[in-house]
Design a protein around this motif. Structure first.
Motif, PDB file in Angstrom:
ATOM      1  N   MET A   1      46.879  41.982  78.760  1.00 19.42           N
ATOM      2  CA  MET A   1      46.257  42.722  77.660  1.00 19.42           C
ATOM      3  C   MET A   1      45.005  41.981  77.181  1.00 19.42           C
ATOM      4  O   MET A   1      45.023  40.768  76.984  1.00 19.42           O
ATOM      5  CB  MET A   1      47.260  42.800  76.515  1.00 19.42           C
ATOM      6  N   THR A   2      43.920  42.718  77.016  1.00 21.43           N
ATOM      7  CA  THR A   2      42.703  42.053  76.531  1.00 21.43           C
ATOM      8  C   THR A   2      42.803  41.858  75.020  1.00 21.43           C
ATOM      9  O   THR A   2      43.138  42.791  74.281  1.00 21.43           O
ATOM     10  CB  THR A   2      41.454  42.910  76.829  1.00 21.43           C
ATOM     11  N   PRO A   3      42.558  40.661  74.595  1.00 21.54           N
ATOM     12  CA  PRO A   3      42.649  40.413  73.150  1.00 21.54           C
ATOM     13  C   PRO A   3      41.539  41.138  72.385  1.00 21.54           C
ATOM     14  O   PRO A   3      40.372  41.011  72.752  1.00 21.54           O
ATOM     15  CB  PRO A   3      42.508  38.895  73.039  1.00 21.54           C
ATOM     16  N   PRO A   4      41.870  41.938  71.360  1.00 17.08           N
ATOM     17  CA  PRO A   4      40.836  42.601  70.571  1.00 17.08           C
ATOM     18  C   PRO A   4      40.106  41.584  69.692  1.00 17.08           C
ATOM     19  O   PRO A   4      40.738  40.717  69.090  1.00 17.08           O
ATOM     20  CB  PRO A   4      41.630  43.589  69.707  1.00 17.08           C
ATOM     21  N   PHE A   5      38.806  41.691  69.651  1.00 17.88           N
ATOM     22  CA  PHE A   5      37.919  40.773  68.895  1.00 17.88           C
ATOM     23  C   PHE A   5      38.172  39.321  69.272  1.00 17.88           C
ATOM     24  O   PHE A   5      38.007  38.416  68.461  1.00 17.88           O
ATOM     25  CB  PHE A   5      38.118  40.926  67.382  1.00 17.88           C
ATOM     26  N   GLY A   6      38.638  39.103  70.488  1.00 19.44           N
ATOM     27  CA  GLY A   6      38.853  37.732  70.936  1.00 19.44           C
ATOM     28  C   GLY A   6      40.045  37.036  70.299  1.00 19.44           C
ATOM     29  O   GLY A   6      40.221  35.841  70.440  1.00 19.44           O
ATOM     30  N   ILE A   7      40.888  37.792  69.578  1.00 18.09           N
ATOM     31  CA  ILE A   7      42.082  37.178  68.972  1.00 18.09           C
ATOM     32  C   ILE A   7      43.251  37.355  69.922  1.00 18.09           C
ATOM     33  O   ILE A   7      43.511  38.467  70.370  1.00 18.09           O
ATOM     34  CB  ILE A   7      42.424  37.849  67.625  1.00 18.09           C
ATOM     35  N   VAL A   9      46.847  38.119  71.267  1.00 19.17           N
ATOM     36  CA  VAL A   9      47.834  39.063  70.730  1.00 19.17           C
ATOM     37  C   VAL A   9      48.966  38.332  70.018  1.00 19.17           C
ATOM     38  O   VAL A   9      49.458  38.773  68.978  1.00 19.17           O
ATOM     39  CB  VAL A   9      48.396  39.941  71.869  1.00 19.17           C
ATOM     40  N   GLU A  10      49.373  37.177  70.565  1.00 22.88           N
ATOM     41  CA  GLU A  10      50.483  36.443  69.957  1.00 22.88           C
ATOM     42  C   GLU A  10      50.152  36.039  68.528  1.00 22.88           C
ATOM     43  O   GLU A  10      50.967  36.171  67.622  1.00 22.88           O
ATOM     44  CB  GLU A  10      50.815  35.191  70.776  1.00 22.88           C
ATOM     45  N   LEU A  11      48.907  35.547  68.364  1.00 24.34           N
ATOM     46  CA  LEU A  11      48.480  35.119  67.046  1.00 24.34           C
ATOM     47  C   LEU A  11      48.521  36.302  66.079  1.00 24.34           C
ATOM     48  O   LEU A  11      49.007  36.203  64.936  1.00 24.34           O
ATOM     49  CB  LEU A  11      47.070  34.556  67.113  1.00 24.34           C
ATOM     50  N   ALA A  13      50.350  38.948  66.349  1.00 21.50           N
ATOM     51  CA  ALA A  13      51.747  39.305  66.077  1.00 21.50           C
ATOM     52  C   ALA A  13      52.351  38.374  65.039  1.00 21.50           C
ATOM     53  O   ALA A  13      53.075  38.815  64.138  1.00 21.50           O
ATOM     54  CB  ALA A  13      52.561  39.246  67.371  1.00 21.50           C
ATOM     55  N   ILE A  14      52.030  37.095  65.146  1.00 25.60           N
ATOM     56  CA  ILE A  14      52.586  36.132  64.187  1.00 25.60           C
ATOM     57  C   ILE A  14      52.118  36.452  62.780  1.00 25.60           C
ATOM     58  O   ILE A  14      52.892  36.491  61.824  1.00 25.60           O
ATOM     59  CB  ILE A  14      52.180  34.692  64.582  1.00 25.60           C
ATOM     60  N   PHE A  15      50.797  36.753  62.664  1.00 19.87           N
ATOM     61  CA  PHE A  15      50.277  37.056  61.327  1.00 19.87           C
ATOM     62  C   PHE A  15      50.902  38.332  60.773  1.00 19.87           C
ATOM     63  O   PHE A  15      51.234  38.416  59.588  1.00 19.87           O
ATOM     64  CB  PHE A  15      48.748  37.166  61.364  1.00 19.87           C
ATOM     65  N   LEU A  16      51.076  39.323  61.667  1.00 22.56           N
ATOM     66  CA  LEU A  16      51.697  40.575  61.234  1.00 22.56           C
ATOM     67  C   LEU A  16      53.117  40.307  60.748  1.00 22.56           C
ATOM     68  O   LEU A  16      53.541  40.781  59.676  1.00 22.56           O
ATOM     69  CB  LEU A  16      51.728  41.574  62.391  1.00 22.56           C
ATOM     70  N   ALA A  17      53.857  39.480  61.531  1.00 21.26           N
ATOM     71  CA  ALA A  17      55.246  39.177  61.153  1.00 21.26           C
ATOM     72  C   ALA A  17      55.300  38.459  59.824  1.00 21.26           C
ATOM     73  O   ALA A  17      56.118  38.774  58.960  1.00 21.26           O
ATOM     74  CB  ALA A  17      55.908  38.331  62.246  1.00 21.26           C
ATOM     75  N   LEU A  18      54.373  37.499  59.642  1.00 20.23           N
ATOM     76  CA  LEU A  18      54.367  36.748  58.389  1.00 20.23           C
ATOM     77  C   LEU A  18      54.057  37.669  57.212  1.00 20.23           C
ATOM     78  O   LEU A  18      54.681  37.573  56.147  1.00 20.23           O
ATOM     79  CB  LEU A  18      53.341  35.617  58.450  1.00 20.23           C
TER      80      LEU A  18
END
Lengths: 325, 186
Positions: A1-7, A9-11, A13-18
């Motif tokens: 998966m290409t990271p959107p805006f260079g972020i 995906v895992e990062l 997801a972590i922020f979303l979870a937090l």
């Protein structure tokens, strides 16, 4: 998966979870504040909050806004760094505590083989925050509250661990999901039927660990004004408060997973059963708070060292023998 | 204490905890006793002890039963009652004026916690009707000594619950005018 805006995906997801977790804790905090005041009111035959919104439903929101809007005051003699780190230390572990809790069949933030250990380890950090808060406030009441918090935490952590250990040995696992799936849908298939004493010890210790009445000695209003958080204003106090409610949810969730069958229910098993059981335990905690007077400190320590610890040990040994047979 | 006694005591303690839970649990589901004030009010104020007020005579409701004996003013620990009677002196009197040394040398003005029997000649309409009767409610502690001391039952507690004001002056009452107003209304 290409990271959107260079972020990565895992990062993301972590922020979303937090963010979701913070939302969950905040929302539950509001609900619990409302419930606590309503339960207190009804037990004393008054309506509790009633004027803000229908049946006072918006009261916790108003309280929260008031707390956010208040000035943050640092006492002159306080150690500024420690003073403001303490509430953060008290709230930060909450994010970790919710990770291994199996809310539903697949609704677990992180499947961990040592989930139970993680919770117990990080739950211990809270007392460090209370200790720092009391120490850095440069206030005798705060210091007394902190001293009490430490002694209480040390005394009650041991029987709590022993009670939990009995269940862990029974299943040979520290994974909460494994323990939940080992229990059935009906109440007589839950661990509380096999381990009633362990549940009793766990619940009493959980009350003491979360500083809930009748074991709320670190913040005993009548003796220590507010104990360790006497000097905290506005959101400093608010975060301690939120952390206390979050910890209550965690201990009740663990109790639900260990003893009450987790997300299993007679009909339509799922996350709602888990939440219903957690809220039932929370209501019992509130019921206790508005029924029992605060214990004296020697009574508190006697209860732990003289009763709960030996009982927990006996329970553990009996469990071990039965498991081996 | 032996171990068995200890265990028995602990079990009794646990039982009492359950009894406590039963009591509060029962209270939880009982009817609430709160009255939601601005929307509803308490129906019966008969037992309410508000500020004092004068009681009128049966034959003339606008005139108090008072015989200007000063027992209320003298007995008042907060010194907040002052009255005057034209028979004595033209000015309003307080305890300080009636007895210079309060808890008095004069046995007539000693504080009496029980009902004082009415003096001679009470019953017939007295000429000693007060000309002024003021109450400074700001200092009143609602002890009720004046009501208790009144030999002719001319003082009682009013049922004014809903008191609020912005100045001290609003709580300085002219009880005679108040009585006349009440007599006029009824």
């Amino acid at each position: 998966m290409t990271p959107p805006f260079g972020i990565p995906v895992e990062l993301f997801a972590i922020f979303l979870a937090l963010a979701l977790l913070a939302g969950f804790v905040g929302l539950n905090g509001l609900v619990l504040v409302y419930l606590e005041r309503k339960v207190a009111g009804h037990i004393q035959r008054r309506p509790g909050p009633f004027e803000v919104g229908p049946h006072g439903l918006l009261q916790p929101l108003a309280d929260a806004l008031k707390l956010v809007g208040k000035q943050l005051i640092t006492p002159r003699g306080a150690d500024k760094w420690l003073f403001w780190t303490a509430p953060i230390i008290s709230f930060a572990p909450v994010f970790v505590l919710f990770l291994p809790i199996p809310f539903g069949p697949i609704l677990t933030a992180m499947e961990l083989d040592l989930g139970l250990l993680l919770i117990l380890a990080f739950a211990g950090i809270n007392v460090l925050a209370l200790c720092l808060a009391g120490w850095s406030s440069e206030n005798k009441w705060s210091l007394l509250g902190a001293a009490r918090a430490v002694a209480q935490s040390v005394a009650y952590e041991i029987p709590l661990l022993l009670a939990v250990l009995a269940i862990a040995f029974q299943y040979g696992s520290l994974n909460l999901s494994t323990i939940v799936s080992g229990q059935g849908a009906w109440p007589w298939q839950w661990n509380i039927m096999v381990q009633p004493l362990a549940f009793f010890i766990y619940f009493v210790c959980a009350l003491a660990e979360t500083n809930r009445a009748p074991f709320d000695l670190p913040e005993a209003e009548s003796e220590l004004t507010a104990g360790f958080h006497t000097e905290y204003s506005g959101m400093g106090f608010g975060i301690f408060f939120l952390a206390e409610y979050a910890n209550m949810i965690v201990v009740c969730s663990v109790a639900t997973a260990l003893f009450l069958g987790g997300w299993h229910g007679p009909v339509a098993s799922g996350v709602w059963w888990f939440l219903a059981k957690v809220y039932l335990l929370l209501l019992v905690m509130m019921w206790f708070r508005w029924t029992y007077p605060r214990v004296r400190f020697d009574q508190l320590l006697n209860l732990s060292w003289k009763w709960l610890l030996p009982l927990a040990l006996v329970n553990l040994i009996v469990t071990l023998v039965l498991v081996k047979l | 204490m032996t171990m068995f006694q200890e265990i028995r005591k602990a079990i009794q303690g646990l039982w009492s905890l359950l009894v406590g839970l039963k009591i509060t649990g029962h209270a939880f589901f009982q009817k609430q006793s709160t009255v939601h004030y601005p929307r509803k009010t308490v129906p019966n104020l008969a037992t309410y002890r508000g500020h004092i007020e004068l009681v009128g005579r049966e034959d003339a409701p606008g005139t108090p039963k008072c015989i200007s004996c000063y027992k209320c003013a003298v007995g008042c620990p907060s010194n907040c009652i002052s009255l005057s009677c034209p028979e004595d002196q033209p000015s309003a009197k307080t305890r300080a004026q009636v007895v210079p040394d309060p808890l008095g040398q004069d046995p007539a003005f000693r504080l009496t916690p029980f009902k004082v029997p009415p003096p001679e000649g009470v019953g017939a309409p007295s000429k000693r009707t007060p000309a002024t009767f003021h109450l400074d409610y700001n200092y009143c502690s609602l002890c009720g000594l004046c009501v208790q001391n009144c030999p002719v039952d001319s003082l009682r507690f009013s049922e004014d619950v809903y008191l609020a004001g912005f100045t001290k002056q609003e709580f300085e009452y002219d009880l005679l005018t108040r009585l006349r107003g009440q007599a006029g209304n009824s």
